[in-house]
Write a protein that holds these residues in place. Structure first.
Motif, mmCIF file in Angstrom:
data_model
loop_
_atom_site.group_PDB
_atom_site.id
_atom_site.type_symbol
_atom_site.label_atom_id
_atom_site.label_comp_id
_atom_site.label_asym_id
_atom_site.label_seq_id
_atom_site.Cartn_x
_atom_site.Cartn_y
_atom_site.Cartn_z
ATOM 1 N N ARG A 1 -5.388 -5.983 -1.698
ATOM 2 C CA ARG A 1 -5.603 -4.168 -2.576
ATOM 3 C C ARG A 1 -4.670 -4.055 -2.941
ATOM 4 O O ARG A 1 -4.421 -2.789 -3.910
ATOM 5 N N ARG A 2 -3.285 -4.793 -2.686
ATOM 6 C CA ARG A 2 -1.862 -4.430 -3.460
ATOM 7 C C ARG A 2 -1.482 -5.781 -3.638
ATOM 8 O O ARG A 2 -1.180 -6.762 -1.831
ATOM 9 N N GLU B 1 25.311 2.022 2.724
ATOM 10 C CA GLU B 1 26.000 0.873 1.891
ATOM 11 C C GLU B 1 25.485 0.526 0.992
ATOM 12 O O GLU B 1 25.751 0.037 -0.553
ATOM 13 N N GLN B 2 23.821 0.468 0.918
ATOM 14 C CA GLN B 2 23.690 0.158 -0.245
ATOM 15 C C GLN B 2 22.933 1.385 -1.378
ATOM 16 O O GLN B 2 22.320 2.459 -1.171
ATOM 17 N N MET C 1 24.801 -2.345 10.452
ATOM 18 C CA MET C 1 24.786 -2.410 9.202
ATOM 19 C C MET C 1 24.288 -0.701 8.778
ATOM 20 O O MET C 1 23.486 -0.642 9.161
ATOM 21 N N SER C 2 24.950 -0.314 7.910
ATOM 22 C CA SER C 2 24.779 1.233 7.291
ATOM 23 C C SER C 2 24.105 0.540 5.909
ATOM 24 O O SER C 2 24.408 0.733 4.967
ATOM 25 N N ILE D 1 -2.434 -2.977 8.256
ATOM 26 C CA ILE D 1 -2.508 -2.082 8.751
ATOM 27 C C ILE D 1 -1.989 -1.680 10.180
ATOM 28 O O ILE D 1 -1.055 -1.486 10.517
ATOM 29 N N ASP E 1 10.641 -2.131 3.238
ATOM 30 C CA ASP E 1 9.177 -1.330 2.865
ATOM 31 C C ASP E 1 9.536 0.034 3.367
ATOM 32 O O ASP E 1 10.722 0.285 4.744
ATOM 33 N N ARG F 1 -3.449 4.062 3.089
ATOM 34 C CA ARG F 1 -4.562 2.987 3.805
ATOM 35 C C ARG F 1 -4.791 2.412 3.253
ATOM 36 O O ARG F 1 -4.985 1.080 3.556
ATOM 37 N N GLN F 2 -6.030 2.760 2.374
ATOM 38 C CA GLN F 2 -6.729 1.852 0.961
ATOM 39 C C GLN F 2 -6.013 1.352 0.763
ATOM 40 O O GLN F 2 -6.292 -0.324 0.046
ATOM 41 N N GLN F 3 -4.680 0.966 -0.018
ATOM 42 C CA GLN F 3 -4.200 0.267 -0.115
ATOM 43 C C GLN F 3 -3.246 -1.041 0.800
ATOM 44 O O GLN F 3 -2.469 -1.292 0.747
ATOM 45 N N ALA F 4 -3.646 -0.963 2.322
ATOM 46 C CA ALA F 4 -2.851 -1.843 2.712
ATOM 47 C C ALA F 4 -1.297 -1.179 3.597
ATOM 48 O O ALA F 4 -0.514 -2.209 3.565
ATOM 49 N N VAL F 5 -1.062 -0.281 3.485
ATOM 50 C CA VAL F 5 -0.200 0.883 3.512
ATOM 51 C C VAL F 5 0.350 1.429 5.159
ATOM 52 O O VAL F 5 -1.228 2.202 5.523
ATOM 53 N N PRO F 6 0.573 0.864 6.037
ATOM 54 C CA PRO F 6 0.616 1.828 7.359
ATOM 55 C C PRO F 6 1.207 2.597 7.008
ATOM 56 O O PRO F 6 2.248 3.363 6.187
ATOM 57 N N GLN G 1 11.851 -10.069 -0.409
ATOM 58 C CA GLN G 1 13.317 -9.502 -1.694
ATOM 59 C C GLN G 1 13.944 -11.008 -1.580
ATOM 60 O O GLN G 1 14.053 -11.764 -0.392
ATOM 61 N N LEU H 1 14.906 0.405 -2.114
ATOM 62 C CA LEU H 1 14.218 -0.397 -3.401
ATOM 63 C C LEU H 1 14.490 -1.959 -2.415
ATOM 64 O O LEU H 1 13.559 -3.138 -2.639
ATOM 65 N N THR H 2 14.364 -2.217 -1.252
ATOM 66 C CA THR H 2 14.831 -3.410 -1.022
ATOM 67 C C THR H 2 14.280 -3.299 0.056
ATOM 68 O O THR H 2 13.485 -4.691 1.023
#
Lengths: 474, 323
Positions: free
Chosen positions: B111-112, A5-6, A1-2, B78, A15, A31-36, B117, A12-13
C-alpha cells in the motif's frame, strides 16, 4: 546520541512513531497505508466546559486542594456512637421532614417521594388518611429539607421524621457527625414510596422495639467501628450499595451479645430484633452510607478543590456538591435507571433515580467497586465483565486509590476514590451508580434494581461555579 | 510464448481463500523487483517470530513486523499478527507478484513504499576518523574461534581489494548471516562512509562474484551494503561520524550496532573498525603485516586516484575466477 543535532530532529531520516488521539478514522487511514499506529483515546471535553476547565485547571490552588481532599477522605474514620430518635439527635421538630437528594418542594416531588412523605405523616400522626396528609403536605405547615443539609443521609426517598430512630456515626479524626435512618428491609417499605398499614406498623415497631434494643446494645458495646467493615465487605464480595450482607452479619455479630444481654426486655422482642436484622441483607446499607458521608464530609469546603463530595437524588433531580463550592447544589433532571425488574414490573414502572445512597459511589464504594462484587450483576443487570470494566473505568475520573478499600480481583488495587469533576468533564466518563428502583406511582414500593449515571449537566454547572470562584490575578 | 497464460495458472494454483483478507504492507525501494512483477511462486526460506524470509534465486524479501530490525529491502507490516495470519512453513511456496504476497490463508498487499536512508558517502576528516575509531574501541569484540581470522582478513581488505581475502570472508561462519559477511558489510559501509570509495568499489567488484558461496539473505544484505544501505543503527552511527559527534555519543551509537543479533553486531563493528584503520592517503605499509596470502595492492594509484591501471585486470580476473 542526541537527535537535536540532526535537522528537524531526524524527522526526515527516521520512521515517525505515529500516535493517533481520538477519532479512530485517522489511525485507520494510516493503518490502511501500512503505518503502525498507537491509538490513544481522547474526546473533547464535555460541551460547555472548555472555558471553565481552563480556569479551574490553571488555578494554582487546585493540585494541593485536591491532594488535601484525598488525604482527608482516606483518613476519615466512622464509629457508630449511638442510636436515638431524630427529634433528639437531629433536632427535628413536629412537621419537619428530611428527604434524600437536593432541595425539593412537594409540587415537584415524584411518586415514591410523595408516598414516603405521606407515610411519614401517617406515622407521625399528623394525618389520619393519605388524602389529609396530601393536603397538609401541600400546605405551609410542613417543612422539607435535604438530609444532606443536616449532615444526614437516607436511602431512596430518605425520609426522616422526628420519631424515627437514627444511627449516629462520628468521625473521631475530623470531628464530623452523620446520621441515617434504620433500614426497613425490602419490598413494600417507606423508602421506596409505600405507605400502607403494613409499612406504618413496621415503622412503629422499629420505633418502639428495634431502635431502643439496638440503642441499648450500642451503649453496652461502646462505639462500633463501622469504617472497619468496609474493606472487609470488599474482600467478601459486597460493594456496600446494593450488597451489604457481610457488613450486616458483622454488625449483628458485634452487637449480638449486647442485644441478648438486655435482660429487662421481652425475649420475644429480642428474638424479633435478631431475626429482623439478620434477615435483611440491606440492613448495613444505613451504616455504610453515613460512614461514606463522613469520609466525604471531611473534604467539604476546601477552596479550589474539584472533588465531588456529594451525589444525591430526590427522584426528580440529581444533585452534586463540590469540595470547593460549599453547600451549593448543582442539579439537573435525574436519569431513570436501567436494570432488572421484580415480578411483572417493567421499565415503564420505574421512577427516575432517587436516594442519598450514591454517597457510597462518591466515597469509592458501590458501582465504583463493582469488580469486588461480581454477583451484584444478578441484581442490577450487566455481566461480570461489565463489573470489572466499570471499576477500571472509574480510575479515569478519580484522584487516587484508597489505601485500605481494596479490590481483590484487581490484585488488591485500591478502590477508585475522590471523583474529580475536571476529570469527568475532560473524559466524558460519568460516575457509575448501581441502585434500587422505586415504582413511579406512590405506594408501589420497589420495582427492581439497576444501573444509572448522573446527568452530565451537573458537572458542567459545578465546574462553571468552581471557575467563578478562582481568584483573578492582580 | 506461454508464460503469459502460464502465470495466471500458477496464480490459481495458490489462491487466496475466498474473501481472504489482504493486509496492508509497505515495500522498500530496495525490495526485489519480482515483488511488483507477474505473480510467481516464491519459497519461504525462514520463519521467525517477527520475520518471514521469502526467497527467489539469490534474492530475499524479508517480511517484517514493526518490532524487527528494519532490513533495508523489507516488506513491512503493521503488527506481528499480519505475519502470523499467513501461517507459512519453511520450504512452502507462496505467490509473490503484482505488489502482493498470497498464501492460501491470506496475504499482504503493498500500500505504500518506504525509502531506506543510505549511509553518507563523503571523505571523513582526520579528527572525525579518530573519534569514530575511539568510539568503536572496546565494543563487544567477537569472541568465537573465527575472530582472529576475521580480523586478519578485514585488515588485509581494508588496505586494498584482495580476491583471496574476500574469498576467505564471504560465507565464513555459521547462521543465516555468517560473521564473515557481516565483517564485509561493515567494511563496505565503513569505506563508503569514510570517503574511500575507490577501495570500496574494488572490494565490491572482488566480492560480488563470490556471493554464491553464502546464504541468499546474506548475499542480499551484502548487495545492499555495497549500495550504501544498512539497518538503522548502522546508518545512525555512520551519520554520527559525519556530524562531528563526541566520542561518548559515538560509543553509544556503536553499542547499538554491536548489540545487533548474536554475532552480527560485533562482526559489523570489526568491519567498520578495519575501514577506519588505514590512513586514507597511504594504505600500504602496516597492512602487509598479517601476511595472509598475496596482497594485491594498488601502489601506483597512490598519487592519482583516477583510474589506475591494475584495477580492471583485477576485476576481470575475479569475475573469471568464480564463474
Amino acid at each position: 546520541m542526541s537527535t537535536t543535532e540532526q535537522p528537524l530532529r531526524g524527522l526526515l531520516t527516521r520512521d515517525p512513531s505515529v500516535v493517533a488521539a481520538g477519532a479512530g478514522i485517522f489511525g485507520d487511514a494510516l493503518r490502511q497505508q501500512a503505518v503502525p499506529v498507537t491509538d490513544v483515546e481522547w474526546r473533547p471535553p464535555m460541551d460547555g466546559t472548555s472555558e471553565a476547565l481552563a480556569r479551574v485547571l490553571a488555578d494554582p490552588r487546585l493540585t494541593e486542594a485536591n491532594a488535601e481532599a484525598l488525604r482527608r477522605i482516606t483518613a476519615a474514620e466512622a464509629e457508630l456512637v449511638r442510636i436515638a430518635p431524630a427529634s433528639e439527635v437531629l433536632g427535628l421538630q413536629r412537621g419537619e421532614f428530611l428527604h434524600s437528594g437536593p432541595p425539593l418542594t412537594w409540587e415537584r416531588a415524584s411518586g415514591p417521594m410523595r408516598g414516603a412523605l405521606l407515610g411519614a405523616m401517617l406515622f407521625e400522626g399528623l394525618a389520619s388518611t393519605a388524602e389529609e396528609a396530601e393536603q397538609k403536605l401541600a400546605g405551609p405547615d410542613i417543612s422539607l429539607a435535604p438530609c444532606h443539609s443536616r449532615g444526614a443521609v437516607g436511602p431512596m426517598a430518605g425520609v426522616i421524621s422526628p420519631s424515627m430512630w437514627v444511627f449516629e456515626l462520628r468521625d473521631p479524626v475530623h470531628g464530623n457527625v452523620s446520621h441515617c435512618s434504620l433500614n426497613e428491609g425490602l419490598g413494600k417499605v417507606l423508602r421506596y414510596g409505600a405507605y400502607s398499614e403494613e409499612v406504618i406498623t413496621r415503622l412503629e415497631w422499629m420505633r418502639d422495639v428495634l431502635g431502643p434494643v439496638l440503642a441499648g446494645a450500642v451503649e453496652r458495646h461502646g462505639p462500633v467501628d463501622i469504617r472497619a467493615y468496609l474493606p472487609q465487605m470488599l474482600q467478601m464480595g459486597d460493594e456496600g450499595h446494593n450488597r451489604n450482607r457481610s457488613a450486616t452479619l458483622m454488625f449483628l455479630r458485634d452487637l449480638l451479645p449486647h442485644i441478648v444481654a438486655q435482660g429487662d426486655r421481652d425475649p420475644a422482642d429480642i428474638a424479633e430484633v435478631c431475626r429482623f436484622v439478620g434477615a435483611n441483607d440491606h440492613f448495613a446499607l444505613n451504616l455504610v452510607m453515613p460512614a461514606c458521608k463522613l469520609a466525604m464530609a471531611a473534604a467539604k469546603d476546601i477552596p479550589g478543590s474539584s472533588v465531588v463530595v456529594t451525589m444525591a437524588r430526590n427522584g426528580t433531580d440529581f444533585g452534586i456538591q463540590l469540595a470547593g463550592t460549599g453547600d451549593e447544589w448543582f442539579t439537573a433532571p435525574a436519569n431513570t435507571p436501567e436494570g432488572l425488574f421484580l415480578g411483572s414490573y417493567g421499565p415503564e414502572d420505574a421512577n427516575p433515580d432517587i436516594g442519598d445512597s450514591a454517597i457510597t459511589e462518591t466515597a469509592g464504594m458501590g458501582g465504583f467497586v463493582m469488580a469486588a462484587a461480581p454477583a451484584i450483576v444478578r441484581l442490577v443487570g450487566g455481566n461480570v465483565d461489565f463489573a470489572l470494566t466499570t471499576t477500571r473505568t472509574m480510575y479515569e475520573i478519580t484522584l487516587g486509590e484508597h489505601p485500605s478499600l481494596q479490590v481483590p480481583i484487581l490484585e488488591f488495587r485500591g478502590a477508585p476514590i475522590a471523583i474529580d469533576a475536571t476529570a469527568v468533564a475532560r473524559t466524558g466518563v460519568l460516575p457509575q451508580i448501581n441502585t434500587g428502583m422505586a415504582g413511579r406511582v406512590a405506594g408501589t414500593g420497589q420495582v427492581g434494581a439497576g444501573l444509572v449515571t448522573p446527568p452530565a449537566e451537573v458537572f458542567v454547572d459545578a465546574l462553571r461555579s468552581l471557575a467563578d470562584r478562582v481568584p483573578t490575578r492582580d | 510464448m506461454q508464460t503469459a497464460e502460464a502465470r495466471p495458472d500458477r496464480a490459481r494454483a495458490l489462491p487466496c481463500a475466498p474473501g481472504a483478507h489482504l493486509r496492508p504492507a509497505a515495500a522498500s525501494t530496495l525490495s526485489p523487483s519480482w515483488l511488483q512483477a507477474q505473480p510467481a511462486p516464491t519459497e519461504v526460506a525462514a520463519v521467525f517470530d517477527q520475520a518471514i524470509y521469502l526467497r527467489r534465486g539469490q534474492e530475499v524479501l524479508p517480511l517484517l513486523a514493526p518490532e524487527a530490525l528494519m532490513l533495508p529491502g523489507a516488506l513491512r507490516v503493521i503488527t506481528r499478527a499480519d505475519l502470523d495470519a499467513l501461517r507459512v512453513r519453511v520450504g512452502e511456496g507462496v505467490l509473490v507478484g503484482g505488489g502482493e504476497v498470497r498464501t492460501p490463508r491470506g496475504g499482504l498487499v503493498v500500500r505504500r513504499v518506504w525509502r531506506p536512508q543510505p549511509v553518507p558517502t563523503a571523505p571523513l576528516p582526520e579528527s572525525a576518523r579518530q573519534a569514530a575509531r575511539a568510539g568503536l574501541a572496546g565494543l563487544a569484540p567477537l569472541e568465537d574461534a573465527l575472530a582472529g581470522r576475521l580480523a586478519e582478513l578485514a585488515a588485509v581488505l581494508a588496505a586494498g581489494p584482495d580476491l583471496e581475502a574476500a574469498r576467505g570472508l564471504v560465507g565464513l561462519g555459521p547462521g543465516l548471516t555468517p560473521a564473515g559477511d557481516d565483517v564485509l558489510c561493515g567494511l563496505l559501509l565503513g569505506l563508503r562512509a569514510s570517503g574511500r570509495d575507490r577501495e570500496r568499489s574494488l572490494l565490491e567488484a572482488a566480492m560480488l562474484p563470490l556471493l554464491g558461496r553464502t546464504t541468499a539473505i546474506s548475499a542480499t544484505l551484502l548487495h545492499q551494503a555495497a549500495q550504501g544501505y544498512a539497518v538503522p543503527p548502522v546508518v545512525a552511527l555512520l551519520r554520527a561520524w559525519h556530524r562531528g559527534a563526541g566520542v561518548s555519543a559515538l560509543t553509544l551509537a556503536g553499542r547499538l550496532v554491536a548489540g545487533i543479533g548474536h554475532t552480527s553486531g560485533p562482526a559489523l563493528v570489526l568491519g567498520l573498525t578495519a575501514a577506519l584503520a588505514a590512513p586514507q592517503s597511504r594504505p600500504a605499509r602496516h597492512t602487509s603485516a598479517p601476511g595472509t596470502g598475496p596482497v594485491t595492492r594498488t601502489t601506483p594509484a597512490r598519487t592519482t586516484p583516477a583510474r589506475p591501471q591494475p584495477e580492471p585486470v583485477l576485476v576481470a580476473g575475479a569475475t573469471r575466477g568464480t564463474s
